[in-house]
Write a protein that holds these residues in place. Structure first.
Motif, PDB file in Angstrom:
ATOM      1  N   SER A 134       6.337  -7.945   8.324  1.00  0.00           N
ATOM      2  CA  SER A 134       6.719  -8.587   9.579  1.00  0.00           C
ATOM      3  C   SER A 134       6.091  -7.821  10.732  1.00  0.00           C
ATOM      4  CB  SER A 134       8.246  -8.622   9.737  1.00  0.00           C
ATOM      5  OG  SER A 134       8.781  -7.310   9.698  1.00  0.00           O
ATOM      6  N   GLY A 135       5.899  -8.517  11.847  1.00  0.00           N
ATOM      7  CA  GLY A 135       5.270  -7.835  12.964  1.00  0.00           C
ATOM      8  C   GLY A 135       5.324  -8.622  14.259  1.00  0.00           C
ATOM      9  N   LYS A 136       5.098  -7.881  15.352  1.00  0.00           N
ATOM     10  CA  LYS A 136       5.012  -8.452  16.690  1.00  0.00           C
ATOM     11  C   LYS A 136       3.769  -7.886  17.371  1.00  0.00           C
ATOM     12  CE  LYS A 136      10.055  -8.754  17.214  1.00  0.00           C
ATOM     13  NZ  LYS A 136      11.227  -8.328  18.033  1.00  0.00           N
ATOM     14  N   PRO A 137       3.194  -8.621  18.309  1.00  0.00           N
ATOM     15  CA  PRO A 137       1.986  -8.122  18.973  1.00  0.00           C
ATOM     16  C   PRO A 137       2.291  -6.973  19.925  1.00  0.00           C
ATOM     17  CG  PRO A 137       2.691 -10.176  19.975  1.00  0.00           C
ATOM     18  CD  PRO A 137       3.575  -9.969  18.787  1.00  0.00           C
ATOM     19  N   VAL A 138       1.397  -6.001  19.968  1.00  0.00           N
ATOM     20  CA  VAL A 138       1.522  -4.926  20.950  1.00  0.00           C
ATOM     21  C   VAL A 138       1.309  -5.489  22.347  1.00  0.00           C
ATOM     22  CG1 VAL A 138       0.500  -2.763  21.764  1.00  0.00           C
ATOM     23  CG2 VAL A 138       0.823  -3.144  19.307  1.00  0.00           C
ATOM     24  N   THR A 139       0.318  -6.347  22.471  1.00  0.00           N
ATOM     25  CA  THR A 139       0.067  -7.059  23.727  1.00  0.00           C
ATOM     26  C   THR A 139       0.696  -8.438  23.630  1.00  0.00           C
ATOM     27  OG1 THR A 139      -2.033  -5.892  24.008  1.00  0.00           O
ATOM     28  CG2 THR A 139      -1.695  -7.884  25.322  1.00  0.00           C
ATOM     29  N   GLU A 140       1.697  -8.677  24.435  1.00  0.00           N
ATOM     30  CA  GLU A 140       2.446  -9.926  24.341  1.00  0.00           C
ATOM     31  C   GLU A 140       1.535 -11.131  24.554  1.00  0.00           C
ATOM     32  OE1 GLU A 140       6.476 -11.996  26.243  1.00  0.00           O
ATOM     33  OE2 GLU A 140       5.831  -9.989  26.873  1.00  0.00           O
ATOM     34  N   GLY A 141       1.682 -12.104  23.656  1.00  0.00           N
ATOM     35  CA  GLY A 141       0.921 -13.335  23.777  1.00  0.00           C
ATOM     36  C   GLY A 141      -0.356 -13.377  22.971  1.00  0.00           C
ATOM     37  N   SER A 142      -0.765 -12.232  22.399  1.00  0.00           N
ATOM     38  CA  SER A 142      -2.010 -12.242  21.622  1.00  0.00           C
ATOM     39  C   SER A 142      -1.841 -12.997  20.304  1.00  0.00           C
ATOM     40  CB  SER A 142      -2.494 -10.815  21.364  1.00  0.00           C
ATOM     41  OG  SER A 142      -1.495 -10.071  20.677  1.00  0.00           O
ATOM     42  N   PHE A 143      -0.642 -12.947  19.744  1.00  0.00           N
ATOM     43  CA  PHE A 143      -0.284 -13.781  18.594  1.00  0.00           C
ATOM     44  C   PHE A 143       1.237 -13.836  18.522  1.00  0.00           C
ATOM     45  CE2 PHE A 143      -0.974  -9.478  17.000  1.00  0.00           C
ATOM     46  CZ  PHE A 143       0.194  -9.210  16.317  1.00  0.00           C
ATOM     47  N   LYS A 144       1.753 -14.751  17.727  1.00  0.00           N
ATOM     48  CA  LYS A 144       3.192 -14.945  17.639  1.00  0.00           C
ATOM     49  C   LYS A 144       3.809 -13.984  16.620  1.00  0.00           C
ATOM     50  CE  LYS A 144       2.882 -19.870  18.796  1.00  0.00           C
ATOM     51  NZ  LYS A 144       3.152 -21.255  18.335  1.00  0.00           N
ATOM     52  N   PRO A 145       5.069 -13.604  16.807  1.00  0.00           N
ATOM     53  CA  PRO A 145       5.750 -12.794  15.786  1.00  0.00           C
ATOM     54  C   PRO A 145       5.722 -13.511  14.440  1.00  0.00           C
ATOM     55  CG  PRO A 145       7.043 -12.859  17.796  1.00  0.00           C
ATOM     56  CD  PRO A 145       5.929 -13.853  17.977  1.00  0.00           C
ATOM     57  N   PHE A 146       5.609 -12.740  13.384  1.00  0.00           N
ATOM     58  CA  PHE A 146       5.442 -13.352  12.063  1.00  0.00           C
ATOM     59  C   PHE A 146       6.262 -12.606  11.019  1.00  0.00           C
ATOM     60  CE2 PHE A 146       2.252 -10.043  12.391  1.00  0.00           C
ATOM     61  CZ  PHE A 146       2.337  -9.405  11.163  1.00  0.00           C
ATOM     62  N   GLU A 147       6.445 -13.274   9.894  1.00  0.00           N
ATOM     63  CA  GLU A 147       7.087 -12.679   8.720  1.00  0.00           C
ATOM     64  C   GLU A 147       6.436 -13.302   7.488  1.00  0.00           C
ATOM     65  OE1 GLU A 147      11.515 -11.635   8.244  1.00  0.00           O
ATOM     66  OE2 GLU A 147      11.296 -13.499   7.098  1.00  0.00           O
ATOM     67  N   LEU A 148       5.784 -12.484   6.704  1.00  0.00           N
ATOM     68  CA  LEU A 148       5.052 -12.947   5.525  1.00  0.00           C
ATOM     69  C   LEU A 148       5.663 -12.325   4.276  1.00  0.00           C
ATOM     70  CD1 LEU A 148       1.495 -12.393   7.030  1.00  0.00           C
ATOM     71  CD2 LEU A 148       2.674 -14.580   6.816  1.00  0.00           C
ATOM     72  N   LYS A 149       5.850 -13.140   3.242  1.00  0.00           N
ATOM     73  CA  LYS A 149       6.496 -12.676   2.014  1.00  0.00           C
ATOM     74  C   LYS A 149       5.559 -12.876   0.828  1.00  0.00           C
ATOM     75  CE  LYS A 149      11.089 -13.856   3.800  1.00  0.00           C
ATOM     76  NZ  LYS A 149      12.319 -14.659   3.596  1.00  0.00           N
ATOM     77  N   PHE A 150       5.392 -11.811   0.055  1.00  0.00           N
ATOM     78  CA  PHE A 150       4.536 -11.846  -1.130  1.00  0.00           C
ATOM     79  C   PHE A 150       5.344 -11.375  -2.339  1.00  0.00           C
ATOM     80  CE2 PHE A 150       2.003 -10.964   2.596  1.00  0.00           C
ATOM     81  CZ  PHE A 150       0.905 -11.805   2.478  1.00  0.00           C
ATOM     82  N   VAL A 151       5.224 -12.083  -3.446  1.00  0.00           N
ATOM     83  CA  VAL A 151       5.892 -11.685  -4.687  1.00  0.00           C
ATOM     84  C   VAL A 151       4.866 -11.016  -5.594  1.00  0.00           C
ATOM     85  CG1 VAL A 151       7.136 -12.462  -6.736  1.00  0.00           C
ATOM     86  CG2 VAL A 151       7.611 -13.505  -4.512  1.00  0.00           C
ATOM     87  N   VAL A 152       5.212  -9.830  -6.077  1.00  0.00           N
ATOM     88  CA  VAL A 152       4.312  -9.027  -6.908  1.00  0.00           C
ATOM     89  C   VAL A 152       5.022  -8.678  -8.210  1.00  0.00           C
ATOM     90  CG1 VAL A 152       3.096  -6.823  -7.079  1.00  0.00           C
ATOM     91  CG2 VAL A 152       3.106  -8.070  -4.918  1.00  0.00           C
ATOM     92  N   THR A 153       4.297  -8.757  -9.315  1.00  0.00           N
ATOM     93  CA  THR A 153       4.840  -8.370 -10.618  1.00  0.00           C
ATOM     94  C   THR A 153       4.286  -7.005 -11.004  1.00  0.00           C
ATOM     95  OG1 THR A 153       4.997 -10.679 -11.321  1.00  0.00           O
ATOM     96  CG2 THR A 153       5.059  -9.002 -13.042  1.00  0.00           C
ATOM     97  N   VAL A 154       5.182  -6.091 -11.327  1.00  0.00           N
ATOM     98  CA  VAL A 154       4.810  -4.707 -11.648  1.00  0.00           C
ATOM     99  C   VAL A 154       4.934  -4.486 -13.151  1.00  0.00           C
ATOM    100  CG1 VAL A 154       5.375  -2.276 -11.258  1.00  0.00           C
ATOM    101  CG2 VAL A 154       5.546  -3.920  -9.378  1.00  0.00           C
ATOM    102  N   ALA A 155       3.895  -3.920 -13.740  1.00  0.00           N
ATOM    103  CA  ALA A 155       3.881  -3.647 -15.176  1.00  0.00           C
ATOM    104  C   ALA A 155       4.445  -2.255 -15.463  1.00  0.00           C
ATOM    105  CB  ALA A 155       2.456  -3.763 -15.718  1.00  0.00           C
TER     106      ALA A 155
END
Length: 210
Positions: free
Chosen positions: A136-157
């Motif tokens: 998840s993240g927010k821009p350091v400079t407001e307005g450069s991009f929108k706040p986001f939240e990305l989810k990835f599923v990983v399988t560990v051996a």
């Protein structure tokens, strides 16, 4: 008499040519699908990212793994870590909403392939299984991009370190075995002394009675 040998060119029927082409096409499809599954793109608002896990997108439990995110905004421009207040949270799957993260490794800017300064982290997954990596993240400079939240599923051996730990007796077990080994002779010595004392007592009692 020997039969004449036909030294003409090897001919392949059209049906066999089609089979060979289908096999090649199938191999290309499998390879492409494997790469797509390993490098799945996730999008949130106007930000997208691809996760890469070293080595070869095949993390192993108990071993240090480097995960990095090719983070881009709409249009394909790379978002370096210095331009993003990003956090990485890792959950063991399945997990409940509101459950605290299992791991929160610090992000560091790294250089990977053609990307410069993108977010990455060193992760040690405690055991085999499925995990969700939430970036998840927010821009350091407001307005450069929108706040986001990305989810990835990983399988560990299963990793080598886990196998070694499971096959190796613990220190406490070794200490316990040593303690038991030392205590056994002392127990036998105590039994012998006690038996000898009882025998002497009986002999003296018999002499007094006589």
């Amino acid at each position: 008499m020997f039969l004449p040998i036909n030294r003409g060119k090897l001919t392949i029927s059209p049906a066999h040519k089609i089979k060979y082409l289908l096999l090649v096409l199938f191999g290309l499809i499998v390879t492409t699908n494997t790469q797509v599954l390993a490098h799945t793109v996730k999008i949130s608002a106007d930000v997208g990212a691809t996760i890469h896990i070293e080595p070869n997108d095949n993390p192993r439990a108990g071993e240090v793994t480097q995960a990095w995110f090719a983070l881009t905004r709409k249009g394909g421009k790379v978002i370096p870590l210095k331009d993003c207040n990003c956090q990485l949270a890792i959950y063991a799957e399945p997990h409940a909403v509101g459950e605290p993260a299992l791991l929160e490794p610090p992000l560091q800017p790294i250089q990977a392939e053609r990307y410069q300064g993108i977010p990455g982290a060193e992760v040690t997954f405690p055991k085999p299984g499925a995990y969700q990596l939430q970036l998840s993240g927010k821009p350091v400079t407001e307005g450069s991009f929108k706040p986001f939240e990305l989810k990835f599923v990983v399988t560990v051996a299963t990793g080598k370190n886990i196998d070694t730990l499971q096959s190796r007796p613990s220190v406490n077990e070794n200490q316990q075995g040593t303690t038991i080994g030392l205590a056994q002779p002392l127990i036998w010595l105590g039994i012998l002394l006690l038996s000898g004392g009882i025998l002497v007592f009986l002999v003296q009692t018999m002499k007094k009675n006589n």
